[in-house]
Design a protein around this motif. Structure first.
Motif, PDB file in Angstrom:
ATOM      1  N   PRO A  71       3.910  -4.835   8.631  1.00 66.97           N
ATOM      2  CA  PRO A  71       2.723  -4.159   9.171  1.00 66.97           C
ATOM      3  C   PRO A  71       2.789  -2.635   9.085  1.00 66.97           C
ATOM      4  O   PRO A  71       1.756  -1.977   9.067  1.00 66.97           O
ATOM      5  CB  PRO A  71       2.677  -4.632  10.624  1.00 66.97           C
ATOM      6  N   ASP A  72       3.996  -2.070   9.011  1.00 64.94           N
ATOM      7  CA  ASP A  72       4.127  -0.616   8.901  1.00 64.94           C
ATOM      8  C   ASP A  72       4.125  -0.131   7.455  1.00 64.94           C
ATOM      9  O   ASP A  72       4.312   1.056   7.195  1.00 64.94           O
ATOM     10  CB  ASP A  72       5.408  -0.154   9.596  1.00 64.94           C
ATOM     11  N   ASN A  73       3.929  -1.061   6.517  1.00 63.83           N
ATOM     12  CA  ASN A  73       3.851  -0.736   5.093  1.00 63.83           C
ATOM     13  C   ASN A  73       5.099  -0.017   4.590  1.00 63.83           C
ATOM     14  O   ASN A  73       5.030   0.920   3.799  1.00 63.83           O
ATOM     15  CB  ASN A  73       2.591   0.073   4.794  1.00 63.83           C
ATOM     16  N   LEU A  74       6.254  -0.491   5.047  1.00 67.23           N
ATOM     17  CA  LEU A  74       7.522   0.086   4.610  1.00 67.23           C
ATOM     18  C   LEU A  74       7.695  -0.073   3.098  1.00 67.23           C
ATOM     19  O   LEU A  74       8.125   0.842   2.419  1.00 67.23           O
ATOM     20  CB  LEU A  74       8.685  -0.577   5.359  1.00 67.23           C
ATOM     21  N   PHE A  75       7.360  -1.245   2.584  1.00 63.24           N
ATOM     22  CA  PHE A  75       7.486  -1.500   1.156  1.00 63.24           C
ATOM     23  C   PHE A  75       6.195  -1.098   0.451  1.00 63.24           C
ATOM     24  O   PHE A  75       5.334  -1.916   0.154  1.00 63.24           O
ATOM     25  CB  PHE A  75       7.828  -2.978   0.909  1.00 63.24           C
ATOM     26  N   ARG A  76       6.049   0.185   0.202  1.00 58.56           N
ATOM     27  CA  ARG A  76       4.812   0.720  -0.354  1.00 58.56           C
ATOM     28  C   ARG A  76       5.035   1.508  -1.641  1.00 58.56           C
ATOM     29  O   ARG A  76       4.108   2.012  -2.229  1.00 58.56           O
ATOM     30  CB  ARG A  76       4.122   1.616   0.667  1.00 58.56           C
ATOM     31  N   LEU A  77       6.292   1.641  -2.064  1.00 60.72           N
ATOM     32  CA  LEU A  77       6.582   2.468  -3.238  1.00 60.72           C
ATOM     33  C   LEU A  77       6.533   1.670  -4.537  1.00 60.72           C
ATOM     34  O   LEU A  77       7.067   2.065  -5.539  1.00 60.72           O
ATOM     35  CB  LEU A  77       7.948   3.141  -3.070  1.00 60.72           C
ATOM     36  N   ASN A  78       5.886   0.555  -4.490  1.00 61.23           N
ATOM     37  CA  ASN A  78       5.656  -0.258  -5.674  1.00 61.23           C
ATOM     38  C   ASN A  78       4.163  -0.234  -5.950  1.00 61.23           C
ATOM     39  O   ASN A  78       3.490   0.727  -5.614  1.00 61.23           O
ATOM     40  CB  ASN A  78       6.165  -1.683  -5.423  1.00 61.23           C
ATOM     41  N   HIS A  79       3.632  -1.264  -6.497  1.00 61.11           N
ATOM     42  CA  HIS A  79       2.172  -1.369  -6.654  1.00 61.11           C
ATOM     43  C   HIS A  79       1.650  -1.837  -5.298  1.00 61.11           C
ATOM     44  O   HIS A  79       1.482  -3.018  -5.044  1.00 61.11           O
ATOM     45  CB  HIS A  79       1.813  -2.347  -7.753  1.00 61.11           C
ATOM     46  N   ASN A  80       1.425  -0.893  -4.448  1.00 62.18           N
ATOM     47  CA  ASN A  80       1.180  -1.160  -3.032  1.00 62.18           C
ATOM     48  C   ASN A  80      -0.099  -1.948  -2.764  1.00 62.18           C
ATOM     49  O   ASN A  80      -1.157  -1.638  -3.283  1.00 62.18           O
ATOM     50  CB  ASN A  80       1.119   0.159  -2.266  1.00 62.18           C
ATOM     51  N   ILE A  81       0.065  -2.947  -1.930  1.00 59.73           N
ATOM     52  CA  ILE A  81      -1.058  -3.668  -1.338  1.00 59.73           C
ATOM     53  C   ILE A  81      -0.971  -3.355   0.148  1.00 59.73           C
ATOM     54  O   ILE A  81       0.006  -3.719   0.806  1.00 59.73           O
ATOM     55  CB  ILE A  81      -0.968  -5.181  -1.588  1.00 59.73           C
ATOM     56  N   PRO A  82      -1.938  -2.626   0.698  1.00 65.68           N
ATOM     57  CA  PRO A  82      -1.846  -2.250   2.111  1.00 65.68           C
ATOM     58  C   PRO A  82      -1.990  -3.456   3.026  1.00 65.68           C
ATOM     59  O   PRO A  82      -2.666  -4.429   2.673  1.00 65.68           O
ATOM     60  CB  PRO A  82      -2.999  -1.271   2.297  1.00 65.68           C
ATOM     61  N   PRO A  83      -1.349  -3.402   4.193  1.00 63.73           N
ATOM     62  CA  PRO A  83      -1.493  -4.519   5.133  1.00 63.73           C
ATOM     63  C   PRO A  83      -2.945  -4.680   5.566  1.00 63.73           C
ATOM     64  O   PRO A  83      -3.665  -3.706   5.741  1.00 63.73           O
ATOM     65  CB  PRO A  83      -0.627  -4.120   6.324  1.00 63.73           C
ATOM     66  N   GLY A  84      -3.338  -5.920   5.724  1.00 65.91           N
ATOM     67  CA  GLY A  84      -4.664  -6.212   6.255  1.00 65.91           C
ATOM     68  C   GLY A  84      -4.579  -6.319   7.764  1.00 65.91           C
ATOM     69  O   GLY A  84      -3.608  -5.889   8.384  1.00 65.91           O
ATOM     70  N   THR A  85      -5.590  -6.892   8.345  1.00 68.24           N
ATOM     71  CA  THR A  85      -5.562  -7.138   9.782  1.00 68.24           C
ATOM     72  C   THR A  85      -5.101  -8.566  10.013  1.00 68.24           C
ATOM     73  O   THR A  85      -5.361  -9.461   9.207  1.00 68.24           O
ATOM     74  CB  THR A  85      -6.955  -6.928  10.399  1.00 68.24           C
ATOM     75  N   LEU A  86      -4.400  -8.758  11.087  1.00 70.12           N
ATOM     76  CA  LEU A  86      -3.943 -10.098  11.426  1.00 70.12           C
ATOM     77  C   LEU A  86      -5.124 -10.929  11.892  1.00 70.12           C
ATOM     78  O   LEU A  86      -5.998 -10.422  12.607  1.00 70.12           O
ATOM     79  CB  LEU A  86      -2.878 -10.046  12.524  1.00 70.12           C
TER      80      LEU A  86
END
Length: 92
Positions: A71-86
């Protein structure tokens, strides 16, 4: 799938770029408009192009998974897909 690579010598960049543009124009009638995520370069990996690489339900499912597991988008340094809403929890 078409992946074209053009070798460019000194002073040939514009001429070679036109060749690639002509190739892509010739195959455009058969294109579906999506990109394959595994061949997007970092320069091509804009939020819009990453979004276009997936069909709508698949992209939304990936966003949902990201919201659950990152949820904190830690893994974002790739082809990022942002977290959605739960999704909201349903009451019995």
């Amino acid at each position: 799938m078409i992946y074209a690579l053009t070798l460019v010598g000194p002073g040939e960049a514009d001429e070679r770029r036109e060749c690639g543009t002509e190739l892509m124009g010739a195959v455009r009638p058969w294109a579906h408009g999506r990109k394959f995520p595994n061949i997007l370069s970092m320069a091509d990996a804009t939020p819009e192009r990453i979004r276009a690489a997936y069909e709508g339900p698949v992209y939304e499912r990936l966003r949902s998974l990201k919201a659950t597991h990152d949820p904190d988008n830690l893994f974002r340094l790739n082809h990022n897909i942002p977290p959605g809403t739960l999704p909201a929890l349903r009451s019995p």
